[in-house]
Design a protein around this motif. Sequence first.
Motif, PDB file in Angstrom:
ATOM      1  N   ASN A 168       0.835  -1.205   0.000  1.00  0.00           N
ATOM      2  CA  ASN A 168       0.000   0.000   0.000  1.00  0.00           C
ATOM      3  C   ASN A 168       0.872   1.257   0.000  1.00  0.00           C
ATOM      4  O   ASN A 168       0.878   2.040   0.943  1.00  0.00           O
ATOM      5  N   PHE A 186       4.910   2.909  -6.720  1.00  0.00           N
ATOM      6  CA  PHE A 186       3.584   2.478  -7.147  1.00  0.00           C
ATOM      7  C   PHE A 186       3.230   1.160  -6.463  1.00  0.00           C
ATOM      8  O   PHE A 186       4.098   0.320  -6.251  1.00  0.00           O
ATOM      9  N   HIS A 215       1.903  -1.446  -7.346  1.00  0.00           N
ATOM     10  CA  HIS A 215       2.048  -2.714  -8.067  1.00  0.00           C
ATOM     11  C   HIS A 215       3.467  -2.920  -8.579  1.00  0.00           C
ATOM     12  O   HIS A 215       3.726  -3.879  -9.292  1.00  0.00           O
ATOM     13  N   GLU A 216       4.378  -1.987  -8.251  1.00  0.00           N
ATOM     14  CA  GLU A 216       5.706  -2.077  -8.846  1.00  0.00           C
ATOM     15  C   GLU A 216       6.827  -1.857  -7.845  1.00  0.00           C
ATOM     16  O   GLU A 216       6.808  -0.889  -7.076  1.00  0.00           O
ATOM     17  N   TYR A 228      10.121  -0.129 -12.130  1.00  0.00           N
ATOM     18  CA  TYR A 228       8.880  -0.478 -12.842  1.00  0.00           C
ATOM     19  C   TYR A 228       8.741  -1.968 -13.055  1.00  0.00           C
ATOM     20  O   TYR A 228       8.388  -2.431 -14.137  1.00  0.00           O
ATOM     21  N   HIS A 269       6.850  -5.400 -11.879  1.00  0.00           N
ATOM     22  CA  HIS A 269       5.618  -5.772 -11.198  1.00  0.00           C
ATOM     23  C   HIS A 269       5.886  -6.650  -9.979  1.00  0.00           C
ATOM     24  O   HIS A 269       6.741  -7.537 -10.030  1.00  0.00           O
ATOM     25  N   GLY A 307       4.262  -8.925  -8.925  1.00  0.00           N
ATOM     26  CA  GLY A 307       3.892 -10.320  -9.172  1.00  0.00           C
ATOM     27  C   GLY A 307       5.027 -11.158  -9.738  1.00  0.00           C
ATOM     28  O   GLY A 307       4.910 -12.372  -9.845  1.00  0.00           O
ATOM     29  N   LEU A 308       6.135 -10.520 -10.115  1.00  0.00           N
ATOM     30  CA  LEU A 308       7.245 -11.263 -10.723  1.00  0.00           C
ATOM     31  C   LEU A 308       8.136 -11.859  -9.640  1.00  0.00           C
ATOM     32  O   LEU A 308       8.760 -11.143  -8.858  1.00  0.00           O
ATOM     33  N   GLN A 326       0.856  -9.273  -4.388  1.00  0.00           N
ATOM     34  CA  GLN A 326      -0.381  -8.620  -4.825  1.00  0.00           C
ATOM     35  C   GLN A 326      -0.214  -7.106  -4.835  1.00  0.00           C
ATOM     36  O   GLN A 326       0.374  -6.544  -3.915  1.00  0.00           O
ATOM     37  N   PRO A 327      -0.750  -6.443  -5.852  1.00  0.00           N
ATOM     38  CA  PRO A 327      -0.683  -4.981  -5.862  1.00  0.00           C
ATOM     39  C   PRO A 327      -1.395  -4.390  -4.647  1.00  0.00           C
ATOM     40  O   PRO A 327      -2.353  -4.974  -4.143  1.00  0.00           O
ATOM     41  N   GLY A 328      -0.897  -3.247  -4.192  1.00  0.00           N
ATOM     42  CA  GLY A 328      -1.534  -2.569  -3.064  1.00  0.00           C
ATOM     43  C   GLY A 328      -2.547  -1.543  -3.534  1.00  0.00           C
ATOM     44  O   GLY A 328      -2.929  -1.492  -4.706  1.00  0.00           O
ATOM     45  N   LEU A 329      -2.988  -0.731  -2.568  1.00  0.00           N
ATOM     46  CA  LEU A 329      -3.997   0.291  -2.854  1.00  0.00           C
ATOM     47  C   LEU A 329      -3.347   1.537  -3.441  1.00  0.00           C
ATOM     48  O   LEU A 329      -2.307   1.987  -2.983  1.00  0.00           O
TER      49      LEU A 329
END
Lengths: 97, 967
Positions: free
Chosen positions: B383, B604, B606-607, B611, B613, B615-616, B634-637
Amino acid sequence: MSLQGGFEVDSEARMHEPPEIRLGGDVARAFAHYPPERAAHEIATHLRKFWEPRMRAAVVARVAQGDSRVDPLLAEAVRRYLAGDIDSGEIAEPSGG
Amino acid sequence: MTTTTPRSGGPAPGLAPEPDYGTPAVRGEATAGVTVDGRHVQVPPGTSVMRAAREAGIEIPKLCATDRLAAFGSCRLCVVEVDGAKGVPASCTTPCVDGMVVRTDTEQVRQVRHGVMELYLSDHPADCAGCARGSCEMQDLARRTGVAQVRYGLVDTPTATHVDGGAARDVSNPYFDYDPQACIVCSRCVRACADIQGTFALTVQGRGFDARIAPGPTDFLGSECVSCGACVQACPTDALVEKSVVQLGMPTRAVDTTCAYCGVGCSFRAEVQGSGPETRVVRMMPSKAGGANEGHSCVKGRFAYGYANHPDRQMHPMVRDSIDQEWRVVSWEEAVTRVADGFRAVQAEHGVGSIGGISSSRCTNEEVYVVQKMVRAAFGNNNIDTCARVCHSPTGYGLSQTFGTSAGTQDFASVDETDVMLLIGANPTDAHPVFGSRMKRRLRQGAQIIIADPRRIDLVRTPHVEAAHHLPLLPGSNVAFINAMAHTIVSEGLHDEQFLRERCEDVEDYLQFIVREENSPETTAEATGIPPEQLRAAARLFAAAPNGSIYYGLGVTEHSQGSTMVMGLANLAMVTGNIGRPGVGVNPLRGQNNVQGSCDMGSFPHELPGYRHVGLDDVRDIYESLWHVTISPQPGLRIPNMFDAAIGGTFKGVFVHGEDIAQSDPNLHHVRQALTSMDLVVVQDLFLNETAKYAHVFLPGSSFLEKDGTFTNAERRLNRVRPVMPSLVGKDEWQIVCDIATAMGYPMHYESAAQIMDEIAATTPTFAGVSFARLDEEGSMQWPVNDKAPHGTPTMHVDGFVRGKGRLVPTVYVPTTETTNRRYPLVLTTGRILTQYNVGAQTRRTANSTWHPEDVLEMHPADAQMRGISTGDRVELSSRVGVTTLTALVSDRMQPGVVYTTFHHPVSGTNVITTENSDWATNCPEYKVTAVQVAVANAGRADLAARAGTDTVDPVAGVADAEVARR
């Protein structure tokens, strides 16, 4: 469905929509120009890549409830997301903002 | 003065100015061999004798010459003898040719210079304060030319000078004075205003003895002058001098650092007095060696640094149990413990994901890196977001999708080689003034510009610049517009087939999409409001340019289709083959000083940095093994999601680092509701900003003058930020963040900011070759910096795109849902003004408010007339979400149906009006389109002031009643 895809949107009604319906609808409209299969796939990938799990859970719940405000294309994408039918390889691409 | 010895002649030790070679460098091979006073030097042909001499180590006296301006040949001080040539030519205007033999110190030369200098001195006040101080070059030159006496009688009465006795000192500008009596009419200021700044505000009035420089028929404050300070810097005497120099005297120490305002990222030499916490800034001098600014500056960077020691600056940590209580000053230890324990308590009750952080695009890369590390490692979630969310996040998405990296493709110098610029959604002369000056210089040289903007910005028509096309598109129609541009180019066969074939993919699908009738200028005209023939002409001009470049700003990104539009711009660049060499490219003009860097540093949700991700697995591995934690895949808010989650009850604590979300973010009612829903709001800032009203812990921050680190500007250039004084609050910001993480049970420790950069370099491939030591060596470097590009990368995608092939994406126009109707018939769009910066927390605390004491609502005369509104009236501005009151400015810069304002002042509350509509891909708010109504207001100003709250400063004494901003 118009050229712009999704619903014809009423600005007043939108303001009272829960965020996951409003934001999900925006994503759906952005991909609505693709053929339905592709569009649902792109939307599902987008949610997976950029949406925090509780936002995804919220939209999943809306679809499960059959909330009539959910864009049909978004609903289809959510079903695919739940089915795990997303190319996770796509997140290997730099994703930006 | 001619008989006194210099009291402070020459610069203080360690304060030598950057060398001045007298005339600009000439490009080319150094094939001309010249001998100057017996010394041999090789220079490119065409180089001036003056410059060649300087390169040989010989400084020829000069008054009207400086290497920042083309030679003028007026002062006659720089004369030399050239073998085989007659007389004594001026060295500044004499070009070198191979085999030339020059003598700079012969008897004849000395005699001429002596005579010339005597004449100058006869016009120079004997009691020149600048000569005594060291800010006037005349005394030094008199010494160097050997003038001890003046035959014509010294200036002891004002009437004896070429300036008449009535010419009073002009002290109207808040930052500098003009003393006509000290003026020697060398024209350096006039040329600086014209050639460097491109404003043409100054002129020489009168002839002979009556000649003097003047800012037109008025004083400086009332003139066209934009207070960039180039004239002050150019002035060789004390005629134009900084008020701070008059007040404080000359600096004694200098530190090279980087401006903390916009994304241009100008390099400055902070010239100061004193040491330690007692250090005082005397002036900020732009560095000629600065890669971004090359010696230029604007009114913010050069003059508006006073906020750093404004009385409002908070110096102590403070806490309170609830936001209706008074603040209580506490020690750093207590504050840090309160934050750490508070966040852990929230997580214990509401879960790991119930807290988050917002990093600042005003802070250094090193600070941002530790904030995101604290969130990921100590908070244990993703987040983390940054204010780029509300400005350039669509640039990240759009350019990544198409090119493979969110990087802008060029350096600023690239504009010098462009033939046609397409400028859309940006107003560089206000928001990126130093780059704006560079654009204007290129336009004066003959390049052309197409401007797509709802408003007639200055660049549409300004002295010696006129846009080839101004396309006043309707707010919200960007994608329709860019599709129509590409449609015209492709359907008329003007596209670069070879580039598309060799370097791009998904070409056929795109070409089929773009030639569809729905994208034609004729069909899109209804949405854009642009006459089809005009759009076609602009498209043809762009397609025909050998080098076509695209420059854009937040007028592209802050839309419901911001990301789509960025992809549309990338498509246009690919379709016309304008990528991968100087003079072309897709160039986002970033808003804040380090918005590029804050994104690069993994702010960010999600990163991770660079840059990549979250998830990688391989990317998480790098950090997990170094940080010894598990990172969530998992990406945050994002910021707007945080607000929604707060209102929804699942997000209960936030660390806000140097950002004022309660002023800068849209639909402030919603933002306030979110902030008041949280259990722990921690704000770190220089001032008690609007967000601090909702905070439970306030941590004081350090100004850029106190920081050690780096900023990354819009051209990916990493510049060093060096402290001119230690942190005035006792702790560096990165240290405070480490302390919080450590107190939360995740030990974070660094010896220095340099060590943080070392970790960034070790973990992020695009920064692999970056270190403070390397930056100190190189001055600055543009990422990627790695083995393949050890000195950095001025131009991206030269041989191939970062993602391999450039990807063309069909960009279907989807109109915004924020539509006008009978109740809200007008469209509000927002922007910036030159003298203020963003939420104004800094500039409102400087004399910059002289020019822009309040936000005004610009509207077209037709819209104003039908509502009975005149300039200066208080008007009520209402949207579907809120209402506020502003002062009207009726202006034909606007088109009918569109109104415009800025968001620099909390009192006007522009973001009370803006909605939560956002970019579909990134949630970047749609600041640029809000349906509104405007009506004459009944509410008085007193009422508004009461509503405004704590962050409303009385900017400068005496300006409260000033006229509304000039534009």
